[in-house]
Design a protein around this motif. Structure first.
Motif, PDB file in Angstrom:
ATOM      1  N   ASP A   9     -45.981 -18.457   1.147  1.00  0.00           N
ATOM      2  CA  ASP A   9     -46.799 -17.517   0.741  1.00  0.00           C
ATOM      3  C   ASP A   9     -48.235 -17.889   0.405  1.00  0.00           C
ATOM      4  N   ARG A  10     -49.303 -17.521   0.860  1.00  0.00           N
ATOM      5  CA  ARG A  10     -50.498 -18.021   0.442  1.00  0.00           C
ATOM      6  C   ARG A  10     -51.327 -17.388  -0.505  1.00  0.00           C
ATOM      7  N   ALA A 180     -50.128 -22.501  -2.529  1.00  0.00           N
ATOM      8  CA  ALA A 180     -49.420 -22.534  -1.275  1.00  0.00           C
ATOM      9  C   ALA A 180     -47.714 -22.349  -1.551  1.00  0.00           C
ATOM     10  N   GLY A 181     -47.347 -21.408  -1.764  1.00  0.00           N
ATOM     11  CA  GLY A 181     -45.894 -21.357  -2.441  1.00  0.00           C
ATOM     12  C   GLY A 181     -45.887 -21.659  -3.607  1.00  0.00           C
ATOM     13  N   ASN A 182     -44.630 -22.107  -4.205  1.00  0.00           N
ATOM     14  CA  ASN A 182     -44.247 -22.277  -5.626  1.00  0.00           C
ATOM     15  C   ASN A 182     -44.763 -23.774  -6.049  1.00  0.00           C
ATOM     16  N   ASN A 183     -44.686 -24.740  -4.928  1.00  0.00           N
ATOM     17  CA  ASN A 183     -44.687 -26.012  -5.387  1.00  0.00           C
ATOM     18  C   ASN A 183     -46.005 -26.780  -5.134  1.00  0.00           C
ATOM     19  N   TRP A 233     -58.945 -38.787   2.337  1.00  0.00           N
ATOM     20  CA  TRP A 233     -58.453 -38.173   3.627  1.00  0.00           C
ATOM     21  C   TRP A 233     -57.234 -37.220   3.345  1.00  0.00           C
ATOM     22  N   PHE A 234     -56.338 -37.724   2.565  1.00  0.00           N
ATOM     23  CA  PHE A 234     -55.218 -36.936   2.260  1.00  0.00           C
ATOM     24  C   PHE A 234     -55.667 -35.682   1.438  1.00  0.00           C
ATOM     25  N   GLN A 235     -56.531 -35.803   0.720  1.00  0.00           N
ATOM     26  CA  GLN A 235     -57.089 -34.393  -0.113  1.00  0.00           C
ATOM     27  C   GLN A 235     -57.487 -33.562   0.914  1.00  0.00           C
ATOM     28  N   CYS A 236     -58.557 -33.959   1.875  1.00  0.00           N
ATOM     29  CA  CYS A 236     -58.919 -32.987   2.739  1.00  0.00           C
ATOM     30  C   CYS A 236     -57.774 -32.463   3.733  1.00  0.00           C
ATOM     31  N   GLN A 237     -57.001 -33.136   4.107  1.00  0.00           N
ATOM     32  CA  GLN A 237     -55.834 -32.721   4.920  1.00  0.00           C
ATOM     33  C   GLN A 237     -55.069 -31.795   4.151  1.00  0.00           C
ATOM     34  N   HIS A 238     -54.719 -31.884   2.944  1.00  0.00           N
ATOM     35  CA  HIS A 238     -53.802 -31.075   2.040  1.00  0.00           C
ATOM     36  C   HIS A 238     -54.643 -29.828   1.872  1.00  0.00           C
ATOM     37  N   GLN A 239     -55.689 -29.805   1.695  1.00  0.00           N
ATOM     38  CA  GLN A 239     -56.687 -28.754   1.494  1.00  0.00           C
ATOM     39  C   GLN A 239     -56.464 -27.588   2.645  1.00  0.00           C
ATOM     40  N   SER A 243     -55.013 -24.030   2.620  1.00  0.00           N
ATOM     41  CA  SER A 243     -55.860 -22.956   3.117  1.00  0.00           C
ATOM     42  C   SER A 243     -55.651 -22.399   4.383  1.00  0.00           C
ATOM     43  N   GLY A 244     -54.735 -22.974   5.307  1.00  0.00           N
ATOM     44  CA  GLY A 244     -54.569 -22.513   6.483  1.00  0.00           C
ATOM     45  C   GLY A 244     -55.831 -22.679   7.348  1.00  0.00           C
ATOM     46  N   ARG A 245     -56.975 -23.389   7.096  1.00  0.00           N
ATOM     47  CA  ARG A 245     -58.133 -23.414   7.870  1.00  0.00           C
ATOM     48  C   ARG A 245     -58.035 -24.679   8.839  1.00  0.00           C
ATOM     49  N   ASN A 246     -59.111 -24.874   9.702  1.00  0.00           N
ATOM     50  CA  ASN A 246     -59.011 -25.992  10.763  1.00  0.00           C
ATOM     51  C   ASN A 246     -59.560 -26.893  10.428  1.00  0.00           C
ATOM     52  N   TRP A 247     -60.275 -27.185   9.456  1.00  0.00           N
ATOM     53  CA  TRP A 247     -61.134 -28.526   9.243  1.00  0.00           C
ATOM     54  C   TRP A 247     -61.945 -28.433   7.830  1.00  0.00           C
ATOM     55  N   CYS A 248     -62.143 -29.643   7.562  1.00  0.00           N
ATOM     56  CA  CYS A 248     -62.954 -29.821   6.055  1.00  0.00           C
ATOM     57  C   CYS A 248     -63.859 -30.753   6.364  1.00  0.00           C
ATOM     58  N   ASP A 249     -65.182 -30.542   5.744  1.00  0.00           N
ATOM     59  CA  ASP A 249     -65.946 -31.304   6.035  1.00  0.00           C
ATOM     60  C   ASP A 249     -66.144 -32.384   4.745  1.00  0.00           C
TER      61      ASP A 249
END
Length: 304
Positions: A9-10, A180-183, A233-239, A243-249
């Motif tokens: 659940d978000r 993003a959930g409980n964890n 890179w990991f930070q952007c991918q985890h965001q 968030s359920g979004r498609n990309w991060c600038d």
């Protein structure tokens, strides 16, 4: 399709400001974007082997394995000299499709497969997970370490946002925290909308002069960011995951260049698209990290 929505659940918190006591409380014990890379540090071969020995029986066996892999497997499985000789022969023939898999060669090939595929937390990752357990125990909601470089970034983040929005024409929305959930969770610098589509994010970095220019020169693609700043890179991918979004600038900004002849160098924007492989790894590894965190908490509470 947004596969992450099926996993947790978000909850988006827009009324909570970042770096407030309420924000710290939401983050307690959660694996957040800025440090998520720590879970992916490589474990030693011996640590992986110990984990493989515990789980290889349930693994699918590899069709082929190299001679060094077979030798290492035989050693870890404590085969006798005769068993090792037989296993090497059988694995070699099995790789050619000339022999059916026997119990002996199956053990070797299963161990090799487990060694390749099982995720084993490094000692550094285990320390990071223990830190998450400690957050529950100490419940420190009022402080976080901030050095001069971090404070510079915080002070200039708003200017970076405005420069980014002016350059791109996108619409930006601040968010305090996304659960993003409980964890797990994330505090993106900016949620980004393009027209009527809420599809992106932006992560702002305001490094010193030299490091900003290095970013301008060296980082032009997602792979460049992965090479030069793997943690970012990991930070952007985890965001993206949270968030359920498609990309991060990924945005590098220096305010001292904003006005003047070199204004074009003040802002560097690199699009980091969703990497489906790492998204799947987040879904697999985060529950394992949470389970280990909970085990640490249970062990500590049992000592009371």
């Amino acid at each position: 399709m947004n596969t992450t929505a099926e996993i947790f659940d978000r909850i988006e918190h827009f009324k909570i400001e970042q770096r407030t006591p309420e924000w710290f409380e939401l983050r307690l014990g959660k694996f957040t974007s800025s440090n998520i890379y720590k879970l992916f540090a490589s474990a030693t071969k011996e640590k992986k082997a110990a984990a493989a020995l515990k789980s290889f029986e349930s693994a699918n066996y590899k069709i082929t394995a190299t001679a060094p892999e077979i030798n290492y497997a035989c050693k870890k499985l404590q085969f006798s000299e005769e068993e090792t000789k037989q296993a090497k022969k059988e694995c070699k023939e099995a790789g050619k499709g000339c022999l059916s898999i026997t119990l002996l060669s199956e053990k070797v090939l299963k161990f090799c497969s487990a060694l390749d595929n099982i995720h084993t937390f490094s000692e550094g990752a285990e320390t990071f997970i223990l830190e998450k357990a400690a957050e529950f125990i100490f419940s420190d909601k009022d402080s976080i370490f901030v050095n001069d470089a971090m404070m510079w970034g915080i002070d200039n983040e708003e200017a970076a946002k405005q420069a980014y929005l002016k350059t791109t024409g996108f619409i930006g929305l601040d968010v305090g925290f996304i659960e993003a959930g409980n964890n797990s969770g994330s505090s993106p610098d900016l949620l980004v909308s393009v027209g009527s589509e809420n599809i992106g994010l932006a992560e702002f970095k305001c490094p010193n002069q030299l490091n900003h220019l290095k970013n301008v020169i060296n980082i032009k693609t997602s792979e460049d960011l992965k090479k030069h700043h793997l943690n970012y890179w990991f930070q952007c991918q985890h965001q993206i995951y949270c968030s359920g979004r498609n990309w991060c600038d990924f945005v590098s900004f220096h305010p001292n260049l904003l006005n003047g002849p070199y204004a074009g160098l003040s802002l560097s924007i690199v699009r980091i698209d969703k990497d489906e492989n790492i998204q799947a790894q987040f879904a697999e590894i985060l529950p394992k990290a949470a389970a280990l965190r909970d085990n640490y908490i249970k062990e500590l509470l049992n000592k009371i």
